[in-house]
Design a protein around this motif. Sequence first.
Motif, PDB file in Angstrom:
ATOM      1  N   ALA A  66       1.412   1.047  -8.763  1.00 28.18           N
ATOM      2  CA  ALA A  66       0.828   2.255  -9.353  1.00 28.18           C
ATOM      3  C   ALA A  66       1.614   3.500  -8.966  1.00 28.18           C
ATOM      4  O   ALA A  66       1.705   4.463  -9.744  1.00 28.18           O
ATOM      5  N   ALA A  67       2.213   3.478  -7.772  1.00 31.44           N
ATOM      6  CA  ALA A  67       2.954   4.646  -7.273  1.00 31.44           C
ATOM      7  C   ALA A  67       4.134   5.000  -8.163  1.00 31.44           C
ATOM      8  O   ALA A  67       4.561   6.163  -8.202  1.00 31.44           O
ATOM      9  N   LEU A  68       4.666   4.028  -8.886  1.00 26.49           N
ATOM     10  CA  LEU A  68       5.819   4.292  -9.747  1.00 26.49           C
ATOM     11  C   LEU A  68       5.486   5.283 -10.853  1.00 26.49           C
ATOM     12  O   LEU A  68       6.371   5.953 -11.380  1.00 26.49           O
ATOM     13  N   LEU A  69       4.211   5.392 -11.203  1.00 22.81           N
ATOM     14  CA  LEU A  69       3.801   6.328 -12.256  1.00 22.81           C
ATOM     15  C   LEU A  69       3.602   7.739 -11.725  1.00 22.81           C
ATOM     16  O   LEU A  69       3.401   8.677 -12.503  1.00 22.81           O
ATOM     17  N   THR A  70       3.644   7.899 -10.402  1.00 24.46           N
ATOM     18  CA  THR A  70       3.389   9.212  -9.806  1.00 24.46           C
ATOM     19  C   THR A  70       4.651  10.046  -9.657  1.00 24.46           C
ATOM     20  O   THR A  70       4.576  11.211  -9.254  1.00 24.46           O
ATOM     21  N   ASP A  71       5.796   9.471  -9.963  1.00 24.45           N
ATOM     22  CA  ASP A  71       7.067  10.197  -9.880  1.00 24.45           C
ATOM     23  C   ASP A  71       7.687  10.282 -11.267  1.00 24.45           C
ATOM     24  O   ASP A  71       7.778   9.276 -11.985  1.00 24.45           O
ATOM     25  N   ALA A  72       8.104  11.460 -11.649  1.00 27.01           N
ATOM     26  CA  ALA A  72       8.617  11.678 -13.008  1.00 27.01           C
ATOM     27  C   ALA A  72       9.842  10.824 -13.305  1.00 27.01           C
ATOM     28  O   ALA A  72       9.956  10.243 -14.398  1.00 27.01           O
ATOM     29  N   ASN A  73      10.762  10.734 -12.351  1.00 26.31           N
ATOM     30  CA  ASN A  73      11.978   9.950 -12.583  1.00 26.31           C
ATOM     31  C   ASN A  73      11.682   8.463 -12.697  1.00 26.31           C
ATOM     32  O   ASN A  73      12.204   7.774 -13.571  1.00 26.31           O
ATOM     33  N   ALA A  74      10.832   7.968 -11.788  1.00 29.20           N
ATOM     34  CA  ALA A  74      10.483   6.545 -11.823  1.00 29.20           C
ATOM     35  C   ALA A  74       9.763   6.209 -13.135  1.00 29.20           C
ATOM     36  O   ALA A  74      10.042   5.190 -13.768  1.00 29.20           O
ATOM     37  N   LYS A  75       8.831   7.065 -13.535  1.00 30.24           N
ATOM     38  CA  LYS A  75       8.096   6.843 -14.781  1.00 30.24           C
ATOM     39  C   LYS A  75       9.044   6.847 -15.974  1.00 30.24           C
ATOM     40  O   LYS A  75       8.907   6.042 -16.914  1.00 30.24           O
ATOM     41  N   ALA A  76      10.032   7.738 -15.944  1.00 29.15           N
ATOM     42  CA  ALA A  76      11.014   7.804 -17.035  1.00 29.15           C
ATOM     43  C   ALA A  76      11.828   6.518 -17.109  1.00 29.15           C
ATOM     44  O   ALA A  76      12.141   6.029 -18.203  1.00 29.15           O
ATOM     45  N   TYR A  77      12.168   5.957 -15.946  1.00 34.11           N
ATOM     46  CA  TYR A  77      12.916   4.696 -15.937  1.00 34.11           C
ATOM     47  C   TYR A  77      12.066   3.549 -16.495  1.00 34.11           C
ATOM     48  O   TYR A  77      12.581   2.665 -17.191  1.00 34.11           O
ATOM     49  N   ILE A  78      10.767   3.553 -16.184  1.00 33.81           N
ATOM     50  CA  ILE A  78       9.886   2.530 -16.750  1.00 33.81           C
ATOM     51  C   ILE A  78       9.861   2.644 -18.270  1.00 33.81           C
ATOM     52  O   ILE A  78       9.992   1.647 -18.994  1.00 33.81           O
TER      53      ILE A  78
ATOM     54  N   THR B 146       0.815  -1.217   0.000  1.00 30.28           N
ATOM     55  CA  THR B 146       0.000   0.000   0.000  1.00 30.28           C
ATOM     56  C   THR B 146       0.852   1.273   0.000  1.00 30.28           C
ATOM     57  O   THR B 146       0.316   2.377   0.101  1.00 30.28           O
ATOM     58  N   SER B 147       2.167   1.135  -0.135  1.00 32.98           N
ATOM     59  CA  SER B 147       3.067   2.290  -0.048  1.00 32.98           C
ATOM     60  C   SER B 147       2.854   3.269  -1.197  1.00 32.98           C
ATOM     61  O   SER B 147       2.637   2.863  -2.345  1.00 32.98           O
ATOM     62  N   ASN B 148       2.964   4.569  -0.873  1.00 29.85           N
ATOM     63  CA  ASN B 148       3.010   5.572  -1.937  1.00 29.85           C
ATOM     64  C   ASN B 148       4.463   5.779  -2.352  1.00 29.85           C
ATOM     65  O   ASN B 148       5.374   5.174  -1.768  1.00 29.85           O
ATOM     66  N   PHE B 149       4.686   6.640  -3.339  1.00 29.22           N
ATOM     67  CA  PHE B 149       6.056   6.755  -3.854  1.00 29.22           C
ATOM     68  C   PHE B 149       7.014   7.321  -2.813  1.00 29.22           C
ATOM     69  O   PHE B 149       8.160   6.870  -2.711  1.00 29.22           O
ATOM     70  N   SER B 150       6.564   8.292  -2.049  1.00 29.67           N
ATOM     71  CA  SER B 150       7.433   8.885  -1.034  1.00 29.67           C
ATOM     72  C   SER B 150       7.905   7.835  -0.038  1.00 29.67           C
ATOM     73  O   SER B 150       9.083   7.803   0.345  1.00 29.67           O
TER      74      SER B 150
END
Length: 343
Positions: A288-300, A180-184
Amino acid sequence: MENSKSLLIAFIVIVCILSKIEGQGLKLGFYDSVCPQAEKIILNFAKKHISLVPEMAAPLLRMHFHDCFVRVSIYITAGLYYCFVRGCDGSVLLNSTNSTAEKNATPNLTIRGFDLIDKAKTAVEKQCPGVVSCADIIALMARDSILVAHGRPFWNVPTGRRDGRISNASEALSNIPAPTSNFSQLNTSFANKGLSVKDLVILSGAHTIGIAHCSSFNTRLYNFSGNGDSDVDPSMDKFYVANLKKNKCKNSTDNSTIVEMDPGSFKTFDLSYYRLVKKRRGLFQSDAALLTDANAKAYIDQELANTKATFFSQFAKSMEKMGRVGVLTGSAGEIRKQCAFVN
């Protein structure tokens, strides 16, 4: 004064992490002179047993991850600050005694494969009594089981870890990232272990294999905001939600049904997990949280643009890096005779 104390504590944490994260004392072929057959025995054990139950590769990989994700502690004695690191030290294997051990913490209740680690330890002990640590056996079995079940990825496993004597359920509960963790929360958890956002994204790719219980994501399907069972997580694809509710997790109290984490490809170690996340079909809120951070989304996006071989190479680097977190080496800890008990 208070600010100075906070800065000092932060400095101690950073120094403590950096001093341990390198995994000083680990090296490839650590047992070559003291138990030359050790790694071969473990690999052969994996070939014999994992080939019969390849689905056990994912739980063993997860066990290694959970073993490494413990905590940095700071305590004060006579006005002096100290830090104490526990990480990849086999503490997840210890049975509860006077206090509840990590094995019995909520995040670890669904881990499988403890019996395989015990049997692998027995096989090594027959050849070299009291030489090979349970912590190293976990690390090697995680790698070797993936090789047997999936062929790749392969990563180096420097050895020389020693076994810890402490195992606290509270530390597992507070340090292992929850579904249930968020990106932070994810970012903080990984950063505290010296792991980057890229490591977070790459290691999340392990969700391409294995299963999950409905209980770990049911709140996304039912009563997400507390407004009733028809209230679902809006970040999840509505067609995927409908399919899960109809065919898998049919009510909000289902704690036993299992769901493939990467439907259609859960037996193959590949890039499919990232495609699902992009389609908003990751099972966990942490996916889903990985899409909420620009850097993480870029890595995906970067991984999806890469070849599978490149992903394997990145995964290997992150796994080796994670395997060095908070290790005990040299004369620290012990070499357990049995993995579930301190000597």
